[in-house]
Design a protein around this motif. Structure first.
Motif, PDB file in Angstrom:
ATOM      1  N   PHE A   1      55.770   7.867 110.332  1.00 36.06           N
ATOM      2  CA  PHE A   1      56.854   7.369 111.183  1.00 36.06           C
ATOM      3  C   PHE A   1      57.743   6.395 110.423  1.00 36.06           C
ATOM      4  N   TRP A   2      57.125   5.429 109.783  1.00 33.35           N
ATOM      5  CA  TRP A   2      57.910   4.414 109.077  1.00 33.35           C
ATOM      6  C   TRP A   2      58.617   5.013 107.864  1.00 33.35           C
ATOM      7  N   LYS A   3      57.930   5.924 107.178  1.00 32.12           N
ATOM      8  CA  LYS A   3      58.528   6.559 105.995  1.00 32.12           C
ATOM      9  C   LYS A   3      59.738   7.424 106.383  1.00 32.12           C
ATOM     10  N   ALA A   4      59.711   7.934 107.607  1.00 31.63           N
ATOM     11  CA  ALA A   4      60.803   8.813 108.052  1.00 31.63           C
ATOM     12  C   ALA A   4      62.049   8.023 108.447  1.00 31.63           C
ATOM     13  N   ILE A   5      61.843   6.856 109.021  1.00 22.56           N
ATOM     14  CA  ILE A   5      63.010   6.081 109.458  1.00 22.56           C
ATOM     15  C   ILE A   5      63.475   5.110 108.376  1.00 22.56           C
ATOM     16  N   ALA A   6      62.760   5.081 107.237  1.00 22.49           N
ATOM     17  CA  ALA A   6      63.083   4.121 106.173  1.00 22.49           C
ATOM     18  C   ALA A   6      64.423   4.409 105.498  1.00 22.49           C
ATOM     19  N   PHE A   7      64.975   5.577 105.735  1.00 26.05           N
ATOM     20  CA  PHE A   7      66.296   5.891 105.168  1.00 26.05           C
ATOM     21  C   PHE A   7      67.365   4.953 105.752  1.00 26.05           C
ATOM     22  N   HIS A   8      67.035   4.383 106.917  1.00 26.61           N
ATOM     23  CA  HIS A   8      67.941   3.427 107.556  1.00 26.61           C
ATOM     24  C   HIS A   8      67.212   2.090 107.579  1.00 26.61           C
ATOM     25  N   PRO A   9      67.309   1.316 106.473  1.00 29.32           N
ATOM     26  CA  PRO A   9      66.525   0.074 106.380  1.00 29.32           C
ATOM     27  C   PRO A   9      66.733  -0.871 107.560  1.00 29.32           C
ATOM     28  N   VAL A  10      67.925  -0.881 108.132  1.00 32.90           N
ATOM     29  CA  VAL A  10      68.179  -1.750 109.282  1.00 32.90           C
ATOM     30  C   VAL A  10      67.300  -1.343 110.467  1.00 32.90           C
ATOM     31  N   THR A  11      67.226  -0.043 110.709  1.00 31.39           N
ATOM     32  CA  THR A  11      66.375   0.449 111.795  1.00 31.39           C
ATOM     33  C   THR A  11      64.903   0.210 111.472  1.00 31.39           C
TER      34      THR A  11
ATOM     35  N   LEU B   1      60.572  11.943 103.756  1.00 27.09           N
ATOM     36  CA  LEU B   1      59.812  10.696 103.860  1.00 27.09           C
ATOM     37  C   LEU B   1      60.062   9.871 102.599  1.00 27.09           C
ATOM     38  N   ILE B   2      60.159   8.580 102.742  1.00 31.66           N
ATOM     39  CA  ILE B   2      60.290   7.703 101.572  1.00 31.66           C
ATOM     40  C   ILE B   2      58.917   7.109 101.249  1.00 31.66           C
ATOM     41  N   GLU B   3      58.359   7.540 100.121  1.00 30.65           N
ATOM     42  CA  GLU B   3      57.055   7.019  99.714  1.00 30.65           C
ATOM     43  C   GLU B   3      57.238   5.640  99.074  1.00 30.65           C
TER      44      GLU B   3
END
Lengths: 134, 134, 134, 134, 134, 134
Positions: free
Chosen positions: E35-45, E6-8
């Motif tokens: 949810f958002w922290k998990a997909i944040a690795f792909h900023p476009v998504t 997760l990205i905090e």
């Protein structure tokens, strides 16, 4: 916990061990996943399933990495927690980078969305998609 | 027949035509699939869906052909007749051979089978699959 | 934890207790599964669901054991963890042996595989399957 | 129409004919369903799928009729039109009466309903369902 | 654990923080869901998904509460544990009472049941349902 | 064609007619949908299913129109062609406008997308979503 438990190598019959050995040799690992240990109570299913997976997932017209990613796509669509975890790991081992994983997920998400728009709007198949192209 | 009918180019508003034009230019074709014509009654959905599809399906870490094949995998898993037909056609156009299609289907079938064996046998996730690898 | 929590027998209303009593009497057990305790906040749903389950799962043209196995087949297909666990237990209680369980899983897995091959290959229904046989 | 078309017996290779012959002999019929003709373009998939189906659907701890009914249950859950049609026909041929079919459907419907109540109410698995019983 | 972690907020890039800030401002909260922290690795998504959700879930012809309940209906049908938990919480925050939740679940359960009766009995669409009403 | 065919009013038993009559009176129509005619071969299922639908779909904490829209959401998610067609018609009759339908579809599509992102990224449920709120 698995319905019937897990059959570890040490307690496995020769028939089951032969499959475990082939799994480890094929995958170049010294571990057998819980999946195989769980279905090993039915040696016929264990052997058939492994033979099918081995035949299908090897190199062919599609690269093994692509095949693992397709496996993840299906598993995420079906919400199978075990399969997502194990095939994501397998895909990584086969070379899937973070970027590839994230694009894979984007496609899977989008496909699941438009699948429902197509059915919900009751869209008819375009004429030109109806002819088989052999 | 589609729930609201289809909006053909000739009868479309400027806003809808702009999306149709971009679809045809991007895909190098002079046709717009029924899918887009069916959702065009909601221009916001039409534009957002197309923008998303355009962004997701283009070249990136994964090849467009691979993305189309993943789309087919999801659509077959979900039993979406329209999506199977249209994305199989799109994948062919992107270079999918018969052999690739048939291997794709074999993986999709197998994944759907083992997804249910994993859940039905209530297999627990192996410890080593639980750590995120960033 | 269940969305609304669980209603235990001691704290249940007379209306809810009446259903719990009928569940325990019908199933010859002194326990009520969490499922019923979770939906008991809506007595109308509790009673209707139990009446339906009781009517459907009893002996008829199909044996109760067969019915429980069909329940497991559906639950594994849908990836419902709770339902797989509870109905596998119910099927065992009704007489399902390990061998029967393992064959059940093999059929469920195979059906899920060929369901996707049939849709993915866009197979048309054979003419002779289209006539109703009353 | 099937994606690649259908391979009829007259135009089939010896390898494909061998599978068709075994299907007809095993099922005591002079017809091969469209499903097999559609996947026959990939003889490896044709042979593997048939061998698996033949092994799984034969008599064992479960009666072939029960297995066909489980196939119908999975196919109805997945909304696979082709599979519902073909396996309902196969189940009838194996002895399924109208009454059995209608009870089967009642169980399939109910299981699909309670699967969603269980997940929607976020019901936790009862402790006693967590122990494997080997 | 989430596949990529997760990205905090503290460790997020300016691009990701901008989305997190908009999520918190729009939802009037000081938290960002996993949810958002998990997909944040792909900023476009992350950005595309959030923009889509924000556009879709706001007030329009349907009330935001109704939209959250529809989200729960879909998530329960798909057996997505994360989505059931998070959207049930969101629906409650938007005003869903216990009674509304329980009626929602009853409809979801029933729809899942009759969906399978309709497919299992192979019911043909009534003529009057085939005409689009624009 | 429906598996067992359809039972028309003129040929129906008194028991089946009583259900048909109640359907038409409740829905203020002089037609009975094919769905009911197809399952009428099993009067017990016909009556139970109708009683359940009647109880669930009436006014309560949720408006009948909202309930019909939830039915459409589930049916589109499950790709049930019959149910999408019949419940979209029912929702329209209950007052669903084109705008409401299109927003409904947008939510259904988005929910199906994020359901797979959540599962595919293996997102863990946030702590604050785990407590029941009764």
């Amino acid at each position: 916990m698995a319905t019937l438990g897990l059959i570890e190598y040490a307690e496995a019959s020769a028939e089951v061990r032969a499959v475990y050995d082939d799994i480890m040799a094929t995958r170049k690992t010294d571990r057998v996943n819980n999946f195989w240990k769980a279905i090993a109570f039915h040696p016929v299913t264990l052997r058939r399933t492994w033979q099918s997976v081995k035949q299908i997932m090897g190199a062919g017209a599609l690269d093994p990495l692509i095949k693992e990613m397709i496996y993840v796509a299906v598993s995420a669509t079906n919400q199978c927690g075990y399969c997502i975890a194990s095939h994501t790991a397998a895909a990584r081992k086969a070379g899937m980078t973070d970027s590839m994983f994230m694009e894979l997920m984007a496609v899977v998400g989008m496909a699941n969305e438009t699948n429902r728009l197509a059915s919900g709007y009751q869209v008819e198949i375009d004429e030109q998609f109806k002819t088989p192209v052999g």
